[in-house]
Scaffold this motif. Structure first.
Motif, PDB file in Angstrom:
ATOM      1  N   MET A 145     -66.672  46.615-101.831  1.00  0.00           N
ATOM      2  CA  MET A 145     -65.637  45.606-101.684  1.00  0.00           C
ATOM      3  C   MET A 145     -64.455  46.200-100.939  1.00  0.00           C
ATOM      4  N   ARG A 146     -63.956  45.436 -99.968  1.00  0.00           N
ATOM      5  CA  ARG A 146     -62.875  45.966 -99.171  1.00  0.00           C
ATOM      6  C   ARG A 146     -61.544  45.533 -99.768  1.00  0.00           C
ATOM      7  N   VAL A 147     -60.690  46.495-100.048  1.00  0.00           N
ATOM      8  CA  VAL A 147     -59.357  46.162-100.522  1.00  0.00           C
ATOM      9  C   VAL A 147     -58.377  46.508 -99.421  1.00  0.00           C
ATOM     10  N   LEU A 148     -57.552  45.533 -99.076  1.00  0.00           N
ATOM     11  CA  LEU A 148     -56.594  45.786 -98.009  1.00  0.00           C
ATOM     12  C   LEU A 148     -55.257  46.174 -98.606  1.00  0.00           C
ATOM     13  N   PHE A 149     -54.759  47.303 -98.219  1.00  0.00           N
ATOM     14  CA  PHE A 149     -53.417  47.667 -98.645  1.00  0.00           C
ATOM     15  C   PHE A 149     -52.452  47.270 -97.559  1.00  0.00           C
ATOM     16  N   LYS A 150     -51.517  46.417 -97.910  1.00  0.00           N
ATOM     17  CA  LYS A 150     -50.612  45.933 -96.878  1.00  0.00           C
ATOM     18  C   LYS A 150     -49.376  46.800 -96.835  1.00  0.00           C
ATOM     19  N   THR A 151     -49.082  47.269 -95.665  1.00  0.00           N
ATOM     20  CA  THR A 151     -47.910  48.110 -95.529  1.00  0.00           C
ATOM     21  C   THR A 151     -46.873  47.411 -94.684  1.00  0.00           C
ATOM     22  N   ASP A 152     -47.262  46.312 -94.066  1.00  0.00           N
ATOM     23  CA  ASP A 152     -46.410  45.715 -93.050  1.00  0.00           C
ATOM     24  C   ASP A 152     -46.773  44.240 -92.948  1.00  0.00           C
ATOM     25  N   TYR A 153     -45.769  43.368 -92.890  1.00  0.00           N
ATOM     26  CA  TYR A 153     -46.065  41.937 -92.779  1.00  0.00           C
ATOM     27  C   TYR A 153     -46.763  41.608 -91.473  1.00  0.00           C
ATOM     28  N   ASN A 154     -46.600  42.473 -90.463  1.00  0.00           N
ATOM     29  CA  ASN A 154     -47.280  42.240 -89.197  1.00  0.00           C
ATOM     30  C   ASN A 154     -48.785  42.134 -89.362  1.00  0.00           C
ATOM     31  N   GLN A 155     -49.279  42.784 -90.407  1.00  0.00           N
ATOM     32  CA  GLN A 155     -50.714  42.780 -90.639  1.00  0.00           C
ATOM     33  C   GLN A 155     -51.265  41.359 -90.789  1.00  0.00           C
ATOM     34  N   ASP A 156     -50.464  40.481 -91.382  1.00  0.00           N
ATOM     35  CA  ASP A 156     -50.930  39.112 -91.565  1.00  0.00           C
ATOM     36  C   ASP A 156     -50.774  38.288 -90.304  1.00  0.00           C
ATOM     37  N   ILE A 157     -50.011  38.787 -89.342  1.00  0.00           N
ATOM     38  CA  ILE A 157     -49.813  38.051 -88.099  1.00  0.00           C
ATOM     39  C   ILE A 157     -50.868  38.442 -87.070  1.00  0.00           C
ATOM     40  N   LYS A 158     -51.324  39.694 -87.154  1.00  0.00           N
ATOM     41  CA  LYS A 158     -52.309  40.186 -86.181  1.00  0.00           C
ATOM     42  C   LYS A 158     -53.570  39.332 -86.139  1.00  0.00           C
ATOM     43  N   PHE A 159     -54.214  39.288 -84.970  1.00  0.00           N
ATOM     44  CA  PHE A 159     -55.510  38.619 -84.871  1.00  0.00           C
ATOM     45  C   PHE A 159     -56.545  39.378 -85.691  1.00  0.00           C
ATOM     46  N   ALA A 160     -56.590  40.689 -85.507  1.00  0.00           N
ATOM     47  CA  ALA A 160     -57.582  41.506 -86.197  1.00  0.00           C
ATOM     48  C   ALA A 160     -56.950  42.058 -87.465  1.00  0.00           C
ATOM     49  N   LYS A 161     -57.492  41.632 -88.613  1.00  0.00           N
ATOM     50  CA  LYS A 161     -56.836  41.978 -89.866  1.00  0.00           C
ATOM     51  C   LYS A 161     -57.108  43.421 -90.299  1.00  0.00           C
ATOM     52  N   HIS A 162     -58.195  44.000 -89.858  1.00  0.00           N
ATOM     53  CA  HIS A 162     -58.457  45.403 -90.199  1.00  0.00           C
ATOM     54  C   HIS A 162     -59.391  46.030 -89.171  1.00  0.00           C
ATOM     55  N   GLY A 163     -59.622  47.337 -89.327  1.00  0.00           N
ATOM     56  CA  GLY A 163     -60.385  48.086 -88.341  1.00  0.00           C
ATOM     57  C   GLY A 163     -61.764  47.517 -88.062  1.00  0.00           C
ATOM     58  N   GLY A 164     -62.402  46.990 -89.089  1.00  0.00           N
ATOM     59  CA  GLY A 164     -63.739  46.428 -88.919  1.00  0.00           C
ATOM     60  C   GLY A 164     -63.752  45.322 -87.878  1.00  0.00           C
ATOM     61  N   TYR A 165     -62.730  44.454 -87.956  1.00  0.00           N
ATOM     62  CA  TYR A 165     -62.614  43.374 -86.977  1.00  0.00           C
ATOM     63  C   TYR A 165     -62.550  43.951 -85.571  1.00  0.00           C
ATOM     64  N   VAL A 166     -61.665  44.926 -85.400  1.00  0.00           N
ATOM     65  CA  VAL A 166     -61.450  45.486 -84.076  1.00  0.00           C
ATOM     66  C   VAL A 166     -62.772  45.975 -83.506  1.00  0.00           C
ATOM     67  N   PHE A 167     -63.529  46.666 -84.324  1.00  0.00           N
ATOM     68  CA  PHE A 167     -64.794  47.226 -83.864  1.00  0.00           C
ATOM     69  C   PHE A 167     -65.763  46.131 -83.432  1.00  0.00           C
ATOM     70  N   TRP A 168     -65.994  45.156 -84.314  1.00  0.00           N
ATOM     71  CA  TRP A 168     -66.999  44.137 -84.025  1.00  0.00           C
ATOM     72  C   TRP A 168     -66.610  43.246 -82.853  1.00  0.00           C
ATOM     73  N   TYR A 169     -65.310  42.899 -82.790  1.00  0.00           N
ATOM     74  CA  TYR A 169     -64.915  42.035 -81.680  1.00  0.00           C
ATOM     75  C   TYR A 169     -64.913  42.792 -80.362  1.00  0.00           C
ATOM     76  N   ALA A 170     -64.597  44.073 -80.395  1.00  0.00           N
ATOM     77  CA  ALA A 170     -64.676  44.876 -79.175  1.00  0.00           C
ATOM     78  C   ALA A 170     -66.127  44.922 -78.699  1.00  0.00           C
ATOM     79  N   LEU A 171     -67.025  45.095 -79.651  1.00  0.00           N
ATOM     80  CA  LEU A 171     -68.452  45.132 -79.322  1.00  0.00           C
ATOM     81  C   LEU A 171     -68.894  43.813 -78.691  1.00  0.00           C
ATOM     82  N   LEU A 172     -68.435  42.716 -79.315  1.00  0.00           N
ATOM     83  CA  LEU A 172     -68.788  41.391 -78.801  1.00  0.00           C
ATOM     84  C   LEU A 172     -68.266  41.206 -77.377  1.00  0.00           C
ATOM     85  N   LEU A 173     -67.023  41.642 -77.151  1.00  0.00           N
ATOM     86  CA  LEU A 173     -66.427  41.523 -75.823  1.00  0.00           C
ATOM     87  C   LEU A 173     -67.239  42.288 -74.787  1.00  0.00           C
TER      88      LEU A 173
END
Ligand SMILES: Nc1ncnc2c1ncn2[C@@H]1O[C@H](COP(=O)(O)OP(=O)(O)OP(=O)(O)O)[C@@H](O)[C@H]1O
Ligand SMILES: [Mg+2]
Lengths: 254, 358
Positions: free
Chosen positions: B1-29
Motif C-alpha cells: 500500500m502506498r502512503v503519501l507523505f505530503k510535505t508541500d501543498y504543491n503536491q496536490d496541484i501537480k499533474f503527477a502525484k508521485h514518482g510512479g506517475y512520472v515513470f508510467w506517463y513518461a513511458l507512455l509518452l
C-alpha cells in the motif's frame, strides 16, 4: 438597524401557507435558533434567505441592505453561507476539493489564466489552500482530506458541510439542523464548534434545530415557528415553556 | 500500500502525484512518440483516428463528464470544425490559421446555443442538443455554396508553412501534439476554480449556487471550451477522412462520442482517452464481425447504432464508472491487499444524474 432581519415574510406552495407573515431580527455575534415541529416552515425560511424561493410578501435585510431580490449566487458574496438539512456535498469529489469550492467567491481569476495556470495563479491556489487547511485543523478533518465524500459516514459529512460553509468566511452562517443524525458525542462536539464559531471566528449563527440539549447549550435567543407563524420568542427556556409551543409540539392547534 | 507523505501543498496541484506517475506517463509518452517508427501506415492511420476521437471525446467530457450536462449533439461541433476548416482552406487560408479559426467558430456556436441551453436541465438539455445537431446537419445539406450539400466536399491536404503533408506519420504527430496540448489545458482547468465549479454543478446545483458559483456562466464556459476542443477534433478529422459529407456527422457519431466517454469513464480525462481506444477496437471488431456474420444480419444498416446503444445502456447500468473506474478499483484492490473493503466504492453508482429534485 439590526444585523439581520426578516419582515412579514410569506410564501405558499399551492394552498399550503409554508411561511405566514413571519418576522424576526437578530444581532451581530448572536446564535439565534429557530425551533418548531416538522413542516413548520423553518427550512423554507432558509431557502428564501438563500434566494432559492422568492417570498410572495415581505423583505429580508442584511446589515441594512434589502437582499430579498438578490440572485442565489450573490448571497455568499453578500456574506451569508449555509448548510442543508439533507447534506448537499459534492459526492464525487474529495473532501479537499469540496472545501476548496467553498473559496469560490474569494478566488475569481480570468479563465485564460486558469487555462495557462501561470505562477501567479499557482500562488493564489496555494493561498486558498492554506485557508482551507485552517478550517481542516479547526474541525479536525485532516484524516479525511483526500477521501471521496461518497466513502464517508454521515457524521463526518455533516462536519465537512460545516467546514465548506466556513471556507466562505461568511459573516452570517445558516445551519439547518446541524445535529440531526448525529450521535450524542457528535452532537456535543457540534455544540463546542458552534460556540467557537461565534466566539473565536466572530461569525453570527442562525440555526434551525430540533435537539433541545444543543439548543439550550448554544442559543442566545430562540423563536418557535408553527404553521409558518412565529408563536414565541425569548430565551431557550422561555420558548420551551411557552404554552403555545407545548401545544404545537403536542399536535394541537396553536 | 502506498502512503503519501505530503510535505508541500504543491503536491496536490501537480499533474503527477508521485514518482510512479512520472515513470508510467513518461513511458507512455515515449511509446506514443515512437509508435510511427514501429507501425506500418495502416496502423499509424488507425492510431491517428483514435487520437482524433480522444480529442473529440475530451471536448464532450468537459460538458458531460465534468459539468453533468448530457449532450447528444456533439457531432455537430465536429461538423462545424470540419466544414469551417475545409472551407477556409479552399479560400487559401493557411492551415495554421484555418484550424484555430475553425475551432473558435465551433466554440462561438457552442457559446450561442449554451446561453439558452444553460437554463435547461437534464433531459430537456439533451433533447435540445439533439435538435441542434439536426439543424446543423440540415444546414450543411442546404448551404451548398459552402459545403457542397449532399454532393460533399473534398478536403485539401494539410500544409505547414508551404510544406504539404501527405505521409500518415507526419499527420499523426500533428494530431498527437495538439491532443497533448489540449489535455494539458483541460487538466489546468480541472485544478482551477472553473474546473471545481463544473464538478460542483454536476453534483449539486443548489449547493454550488449557495457557495457563489454562477450556474449559467459556468455552464456556458463549459460549453464554449467543449465546443472548441470538439471543433478542433473536427478540423483534424476533415483531413483524416479527406472528403466531407453531411451523413458523416450524424446522430450516430454523437452517440459514439457519448458511448466513448461513458465506456471510458465519466468525469476523468483518462476516461476520454481509454474510451477512444476502446471504440477504435470496437469499430475494428464490428467490421470483422460483419464479414463473419450471415449477410442477412451482417448487412443490416442498424447493426452499428444498435450495438453502440446496447453497450451504452449496459455500461450505464452495470459499470457507471466506466473502464477507467474499473481499473481504479482493481488498482486499489491490489495496493491495499489484503485490506480491501468490499464496499469502498459502494455508494458511487448512479453517475449520470440528469434530473434532480431540490
Ligand atoms: N418545494 C416545495 N414544494 C411544495 N411544498 C413545499 C416545498 N417545500 C416545502 N414545502 C411545504 O412547506 C411546508 C414547510 O416545509 P419546511 O421544509 O419549511 O418545514 P420545516 O420546518 O423545515 O420542517 P422539518 O423540521 O421537517 O425540516 C411543509 O408543509 C412542506 O410540505
Ligand atoms: Mg427543515
Amino acid at each position: 438597524m439590526s444585523f439581520f432581519e426578516i419582515e412579514n415574510l410569506s410564501l405558499s406552495f399551492g394552498g399550503v401557507k409554508a411561511v405566514d407573515d413571519a418576522s424576526f431580527s437578530m444581532d451581530e455575534g448572536e446564535v439565534f435558533t429557530i425551533v418548531g415541529p416538522n413542516g413548520a416552515g423553518k427550512s423554507t425560511i432558509f431557502n428564501m434567505i438563500s434566494s432559492f424561493y422568492a417570498p410572495s410578501h415581505g423583505a429580508i435585510r442584511f446589515k441594512g441592505a434589502d437582499i430579498t431580490a438578490a440572485r442565489a449566487d450573490e448571497i455568499a458574496r453578500i456574506g451569508i453561507a449555509r448548510t442543508f438539512q439533507n447534506i448537499e456535498l459534492f459526492e464525487h469529489s474529495t473532501v479537499l476539493q469540496n472545501l476548496l469550492i467553498g473559496r469560490e467567491i474569494h478566488n475569481r481569476v480570468p479563465v485564460l489564466r486558469q487555462l495557462i495556470f501561470d505562477p501567479g495563479m499557482r500562488r493564489a491556489e496555494l493561498a486558498h489552500r492554506r485557508k482551507v487547511e485552517d478550517v481542516i485543523d479547526f474541525l479536525e478533518l485532516a484524516h479525511y482530506r483526500d477521501e471521496r465524500i461518497a466513502n464517508l459516514p454521515y457524521g463526518v459529512r455533516k462536519k465537512i458541510e460545516l467546514g465548506r460553509a466556513l471556507c466562505v468566511e461568511p459573516e452570517l452562517l445558516l445551519l439547518d439542523e446541524p445535529a440531526s443524525g448525529l450521535n450524542p458525542e457528535e452532537t456535543e462536539d457540534m455544540g463546542f464548534w458552534i460556540d467557537d464559531i461565534k466566539n473565536d471566528l466572530g461569525i453570527s449563527v442562525l440555526m434551525i434545530e430540533h435537539d433541545m440539549s444543543l439548543v439550550n447549550e448554544v442559543s442566545d435567543r430562540v423563536i418557535a415557528l408553527n404553521n409558518g407563524r412565529v408563536i414565541a420568542s425569548g430565551s431557550a427556556q422561555e420558548v420551551q415553556n411557552h404554552p403555545d409551543v407545548v401545544a404545537a409540539y403536542l399536535g394541537g392547534a396553536a | 500500500m502506498r502512503v503519501l507523505f505530503k510535505t508541500d501543498y504543491n503536491q496536490d496541484i501537480k499533474f503527477a502525484k508521485h514518482g510512479g506517475y512520472v515513470f508510467w506517463y513518461a513511458l507512455l509518452l515515449v511509446a506514443v512518440f515512437l509508435a510511427p517508427v514501429a507501425l506500418d501506415t495502416y496502423w499509424v492511420n488507425e492510431l491517428t483516428r483514435v487520437l482524433i476521437y480522444a480529442l473529440a471525446g475530451l471536448g464532450l467530457m468537459v460538458v458531460t463528464g465534468f459539468t453533468g450536462q448530457v449532450s447528444l449533439g456533439h457531432a455537430a461541433f465536429m461538423a462545424i470544425g470540419a466544414y469551417t476548416h475545409a472551407f477556409l482552406l479552399t479560400q487559401g487560408v493557411p492551415f495554421v490559421f484555418s484550424l484555430p479559426i475553425a475551432a473558435l467558430t465551433s466554440g462561438i456556436v457552442g457559446l450561442m446555443i449554451a446561453i439558452p441551453a444553460s437554463r435547461m436541465t437534464g433531459l430537456y438539455l439533451t433533447i435540445a442538443s439533439l435538435a441542434f445537431a439536426i439543424v446543423v446537419e440540415d444546414l450543411i445539406i442546404h448551404w451548398e455554396s459552402v459545403t457542397g450539400g449532399n454532393r460533399g466536399m473534398a478536403v485539401d491536404p494539410p500544409a505547414l508553412f508551404g510544406y504539404e503533408i501527405y505521409a500518415a506519420w507526419e499527420y499523426y504527430y500533428i494530431v498527437l501534439v495538439l491532443l497533448i496540448i489540449s489535455i494539458a489545458l483541460v487538466l489546468n482547468i480541472l485544478r482551477s476554480p472553473l474546473g471545481r465549479a463544473m464538478l460542483a454543478i454536476r453534483d449539486s446545483e443548489i449547493s454550488a449556487q449557495s457557495l457563489g458559483i454562477r450556474l449559467a456562466r459556468t455552464k456556458v464556459l463549459a460549453f464554449f471550451l467543449s465546443a472548441i476542443i470538439t471543433g478542433l477534433a473536427g478540423g483534424l478529422f476533415a483531413h483524416f477522412i479527406q472528403f466531407l459529407s453531411p451523413e458523416t456527422f450524424g446522430i450516430l457519431l454523437s452517440i459514439q462520442l457519448l458511448l466513448m466517454i461513458v465506456v471510458g469513464g465519466l468525469g476523468t480525462v483518462h476516461g476520454a482517452i481509454f474510451g477512444a481506444f476502446l471504440i477504435g477496437l470496437l469499430e475494428a471488431s464490428i467490421s470483422i464481425l460483419k464479414d463473419w456474420l450471415p449477410p442477412a444480419i451482417g448487412t443490416q444498416p442498424g447493426l452499428e447504432p444498435g450495438l453502440f446503444g446496447l453497450i451504452l445502456v449496459l455500461f450505464i447500468i452495470f459499470e457507471p464508472e466506466g473502464v477507467y473506474g474499473r481499473w481504479v478499483k482493481l488498482r486499489t484492490f491490489l495496493e491495499s491487499f489484503p485490506f480491501y473493503r468490499r464496499n469502498t466504492f459502494k455508494r458511487q453508482r448512479s453517475y449520470l444524474k440528469t434530473e434532480r429534485m431540490r
